[in-house]
Design an enzyme around this catalytic site. Structure first.
Site, mmCIF file in Angstrom:
data_model
loop_
_atom_site.group_PDB
_atom_site.id
_atom_site.type_symbol
_atom_site.label_atom_id
_atom_site.label_comp_id
_atom_site.label_asym_id
_atom_site.label_seq_id
_atom_site.Cartn_x
_atom_site.Cartn_y
_atom_site.Cartn_z
ATOM 1 N N SER A 8 35.396 43.120 -1.445
ATOM 2 C CA SER A 8 35.888 42.891 -0.025
ATOM 3 C C SER A 8 36.853 44.043 0.564
ATOM 4 O O SER A 8 37.937 44.174 0.151
ATOM 5 C CB SER A 8 36.464 41.566 0.173
ATOM 6 O OG SER A 8 37.288 41.766 1.514
ATOM 7 N N HIS A 66 30.569 39.493 6.756
ATOM 8 C CA HIS A 66 30.955 37.928 7.137
ATOM 9 C C HIS A 66 31.622 37.825 8.356
ATOM 10 O O HIS A 66 32.769 38.291 8.686
ATOM 11 C CB HIS A 66 31.843 37.933 5.816
ATOM 12 C CG HIS A 66 32.698 36.468 5.685
ATOM 13 N ND1 HIS A 66 33.660 36.016 4.883
ATOM 14 C CD2 HIS A 66 32.161 35.471 6.294
ATOM 15 C CE1 HIS A 66 33.841 34.750 4.948
ATOM 16 N NE2 HIS A 66 33.185 34.402 6.135
ATOM 17 N N MET A 68 33.567 36.253 10.692
ATOM 18 C CA MET A 68 34.822 35.056 11.257
ATOM 19 C C MET A 68 35.051 34.936 12.593
ATOM 20 O O MET A 68 36.119 35.462 12.983
ATOM 21 C CB MET A 68 36.067 35.069 10.067
ATOM 22 C CG MET A 68 35.465 34.531 8.868
ATOM 23 S SD MET A 68 36.852 35.417 7.663
ATOM 24 C CE MET A 68 36.061 37.003 7.224
ATOM 25 N N ASP A 175 34.370 33.138 -2.297
ATOM 26 C CA ASP A 175 34.952 34.398 -1.403
ATOM 27 C C ASP A 175 36.663 33.715 -1.234
ATOM 28 O O ASP A 175 36.761 32.553 -0.492
ATOM 29 C CB ASP A 175 34.519 34.586 -0.009
ATOM 30 C CG ASP A 175 35.108 35.434 0.469
ATOM 31 O OD1 ASP A 175 35.865 36.315 0.105
ATOM 32 O OD2 ASP A 175 34.529 35.871 2.041
#
Ligand code: DX5
Ligand code: ZN
Length: 225
Positions: A8, A66, A68, A175
Site C-alpha cells: 500500500s 481502495h 474510502m 488490509d
C-alpha cells in the site's frame, strides 16, 4: 494455493514514489494497493486521479484502488481512465451497492467489497456471487500504521468457508496492520491477498528485505496451504 502481496503506497515516501514502486516490483509485489480517501467517508485525505495516473505510467503491475470515499460511483470512470485495474468499495454507507458493482463491471474492471471491523459477514451474502474479492479490514479504515485487530480473524475464517463453498475464485484480502506476525495469522485464517504499507515502506530493514521476509512467510507451508 497462491498468495498475493499488495504493497500500500499510503506509507511510501511520495518524494521517491517512482523508485519505491520499482523496488517493491523487483522484490516480487503482485499488485499495487492505492488508498483513496476523501476526508468524509474516513477522517483523512490521501490521493486521487493524478497519483493513479502517475503510478500507471511507471508500472505494469495491476493497480488495485481502495475507495474510502462517500460517492465511489462518481469517481470510478475517471480512475478507470487513469489506469485502475480493480476497485474495492465499502459495504458501509452505500445504499446502492449493486449499482456500484455493476458500474465497475461496465467499465471492465474487477470489483471487491470491503467490510469494516464492526460489520458482520452475513451482509455480503446476497452479493457474493457478483464480486471478485472480499476485503476484510483488519483496522478501522482511514490511517496507516494502526494495530491489527485480532477480533477480525474469526470473520476471515467465516468468509473463507463461504467462499470455498459458493465462489472459490473470489479472493479474500486483508488490509491494516499486516506485518511479519499478523500475515501468518491471516494466512492461516484463510486470506489470499495481503495489503501491507508500514511494514514494507517504513521497515527499518529496508523495503527489499521487508518484502523478502513477507514473501517468504507466504511461501512457507501452513495448515491452509
Ligand atoms: C487503511 C488503508 C490501508 C493502509 C494500511 O485505511 O486502507 O491500506 O495503507 O496500512 P498499514 O499496512 O500501515 O496498516
Ligand atoms: Zn487500503
Amino acid at each position: 494455493m497462491s498468495f498475493h502481496l499488495a504493497p500500500s503506497i499510503l506509507a511510501a515516501d511520495f518524494a521517491n514514489l517512482g523508485d519505491q514502486i520499482k523496488t517493491v516490483s523487483e522484490a516480487g509485489a503482485n499488485r499495487i494497493h492505492i488508498d483513496v480517501m476523501d476526508g468524509h467517508f474516513v477522517p483523512n485525505i490521501s490521493m486521487g486521479e493524478p497519483v493513479i495516473r502517475s503510478v500507471r505510467s511507471i508500472t505494469k503491475l495491476p493497480l488495485e484502488v481502495h475507495l474510502m470515499i462517500s460517492n465511489p460511483d462518481f469517481f470510478m470512470e475517471e480512475f478507470a481512465r487513469a489506469g485502475a485495474d480493480s476497485f474495492i468499495v465499502h459495504y458501509e454507507g452505500n445504499n446502492n451497492l449493486h449499482r456500484t458493482i455493476q458500474k465497475a463491471k461496465d467499465l471492465g474492471k474487477k470489483i471487491g467489497i470491503a467490510i469494516n471491523p464492526a460489520t458482520p459477514t452475513p451482509v455480503l451474502e446476497e452479493i457474493l456471487l457478483e464480486i471478485d474479492l472480499i476485503l476484510v479490514m483488519t483496522v478501522n479504515p482511514g490511517f496507516g500504521s494502526q494495530h491489527f485487530l485480532h477480533s477480525t480473524l474469526s470473520k476471515i475464517v467465516k468468509l473463507k468457508k463461504i467462499i470455498k463453498q459458493y465462489t472459490p475464485h473470489c479472493e479474500l484480502e486483508v488490509d491494516g496492520g499486516i506485518d511479519a506476525s499478523t500475515i501468518l495469522l491471516t494466512k492461516e485464517a484463510g486470506a489470499t491477498v495481503f495489503v501491507a504499507g508500514t511494514s514494507i515502506f517504513k521497515s527499518p530493514l529496508g523495503i527489499t528485505t521487508a518484502m523478502q521476509e513477507l514473501t517468504a512467510l507466504l511461501n512457507t507451508s501452513t495448515p491452509q496451504s
